[in-house]
Scaffold this active site. Structure first.
Site, mmCIF file in Angstrom:
data_model
loop_
_atom_site.group_PDB
_atom_site.id
_atom_site.type_symbol
_atom_site.label_atom_id
_atom_site.label_comp_id
_atom_site.label_asym_id
_atom_site.label_seq_id
_atom_site.Cartn_x
_atom_site.Cartn_y
_atom_site.Cartn_z
ATOM 1 N N GLU A 1 7.714 1.937 -23.932
ATOM 2 C CA GLU A 1 8.964 1.530 -22.937
ATOM 3 C C GLU A 1 8.163 0.406 -22.150
ATOM 4 O O GLU A 1 6.928 0.919 -21.329
ATOM 5 C CB GLU A 1 9.048 2.605 -22.027
ATOM 6 C CG GLU A 1 10.102 2.604 -20.760
ATOM 7 C CD GLU A 1 9.850 3.442 -19.807
ATOM 8 O OE1 GLU A 1 9.788 4.791 -19.876
ATOM 9 O OE2 GLU A 1 9.775 3.206 -18.381
ATOM 10 N N ARG B 1 8.420 -4.607 -14.515
ATOM 11 C CA ARG B 1 7.834 -4.591 -13.171
ATOM 12 C C ARG B 1 6.883 -5.716 -12.994
ATOM 13 O O ARG B 1 6.168 -5.803 -11.943
ATOM 14 C CB ARG B 1 6.927 -3.177 -12.956
ATOM 15 C CG ARG B 1 7.843 -2.052 -13.031
ATOM 16 C CD ARG B 1 7.130 -0.790 -12.818
ATOM 17 N NE ARG B 1 7.893 0.332 -13.384
ATOM 18 C CZ ARG B 1 7.383 1.526 -13.533
ATOM 19 N NH1 ARG B 1 5.953 1.958 -13.419
ATOM 20 N NH2 ARG B 1 7.945 2.521 -13.998
ATOM 21 N N LYS C 1 16.215 10.540 -19.289
ATOM 22 C CA LYS C 1 14.797 10.700 -18.736
ATOM 23 C C LYS C 1 14.635 11.582 -17.472
ATOM 24 O O LYS C 1 15.469 11.470 -16.468
ATOM 25 C CB LYS C 1 14.579 9.294 -18.256
ATOM 26 C CG LYS C 1 13.147 9.087 -17.475
ATOM 27 C CD LYS C 1 12.833 7.520 -17.232
ATOM 28 C CE LYS C 1 11.494 7.449 -16.227
ATOM 29 N NZ LYS C 1 11.032 6.222 -16.243
HETATM 30 C C1 3PG Z 1 7.447 5.566 -15.162
HETATM 31 O O1 3PG Z 1 8.457 4.972 -15.256
HETATM 32 O O2 3PG Z 1 6.700 4.848 -14.340
HETATM 33 C C2 3PG Z 1 7.106 6.572 -15.757
HETATM 34 O O3 3PG Z 1 7.817 7.630 -15.472
HETATM 35 C C3 3PG Z 1 5.629 6.904 -15.895
HETATM 36 O O4 3PG Z 1 5.185 7.815 -15.076
HETATM 37 P P1 3PG Z 1 3.501 8.103 -15.110
HETATM 38 O O5 3PG Z 1 2.830 6.726 -14.335
HETATM 39 O O6 3PG Z 1 3.408 9.401 -14.117
HETATM 40 O O7 3PG Z 1 3.084 8.593 -16.265
#
Ligand code: 3PG
Length: 226
Positions: free
Chosen positions: A53, A57, A141
């Site tokens: 994924e 960002r 999710k």
């Molecule tokens: C996100 O979209 O940032 C994910 O959910 C990851 O979360 P994490 O950084 O706690 O693994």
């Protein structure tokens, strides 16, 4: 959406769901330099993780999706943090095979369905789950999974909807030590997290560290599912 579009979109969703389930772990990536995309994804692949994924960002995200989709076809590449219809379009054009978001925006869900981009919205309440089902999204999710009570909350909250065949991808606060508690649940298609390839580890180009943590995480999946 036409009947044919619905059919194609469902076909794609099934195919992608199988790939995500087979891998069991999704590496959540925030990347600063698209030049790091290929060695980062190769390190994950060597460590047994074939689903990424790539979060939208950073300015390097879309180029990174494009590079991975063109150069490493065995990787299932998705876009994360997809908050707008325009981002969904950009992700699809770059080669993203699925998309996720931390929350549930009906406008974005419907748009992804109309362009044939499988989408897993973020949920954390029963109302979110009901809206997701109404919109036709059966894989969700669960975010932020650990903060809302982890696997116990997931089990309790999903009980009224289990007969509908919904599945979850818990993310948020997961790590090497707690991932197994989720993977044992038949409700969980896969888990994910950023601990496998942290932004700073990618910037430091520490591919060995990324391969090692991918291997550790994929070993848990193999052990629990053998
Ligand atoms: C996100 O979209 O940032 C994910 O959910 C990851 O979360 P994490 O950084 O706690 O693994």
């Amino acid at each position: 959406m036409s009947v044919i579009q619905t059919f194609l979109s469902n076909m794609l969703t099934l195919e992608i769901s199988e790939k995500i389930r087979d891998c069991g772990v999704i590496a959540v990536i925030a990347i600063d330099d698209a030049k790091d995309a290929l060695p980062m994804a190769s390190a994950l692949q060597k460590g047994g993780i074939s689903v990424i994924e790539l979060t939208l960002r950073t300015p390097a995200a879309i180029d990174s999706i494009q590079i991975i989709s063109e150069e490493l076809p065995a990787i299932t590449i998705g876009a994360g943090t997809v908050l707008t219809c325009d981002q969904a379009n950009q992700a699809l054009s770059a080669g993203a095979q699925f998309a996720v978001a931390p929350g549930l925006n009906p406008k974005v869900v419907r748009h992804c369905q109309s362009i044939g981009l499988p989408f897993a919205p973020g949920v954390m309440t029963p109302s979110d789950i009901e809206l997701s089902i109404e919109l036709g999204c059966k894989t969700m999710k669960l975010f932020p999974a650990e903060s809302i009570g982890g696997i116990n909350t997931l089990n309790t909250m999903s009980a009224p909807y289990r007969h509908l065949g919904i599945k979850f991808i818990p993310l948020g606060g997961l790590n090497q030590n707690n991932m197994g508690t989720y993977l044992q649940s038949p409700l969980v298609e896969a888990i994910g997290g950023s601990w496998i390839a942290k932004q700073e580890t990618i910037s430091a180009k520490d591919w060995n560290a990324i391969e090692a943590s991918a291997l550790a995480a994929s070993s848990v999946v193999k052990k629990l599912r053998k």
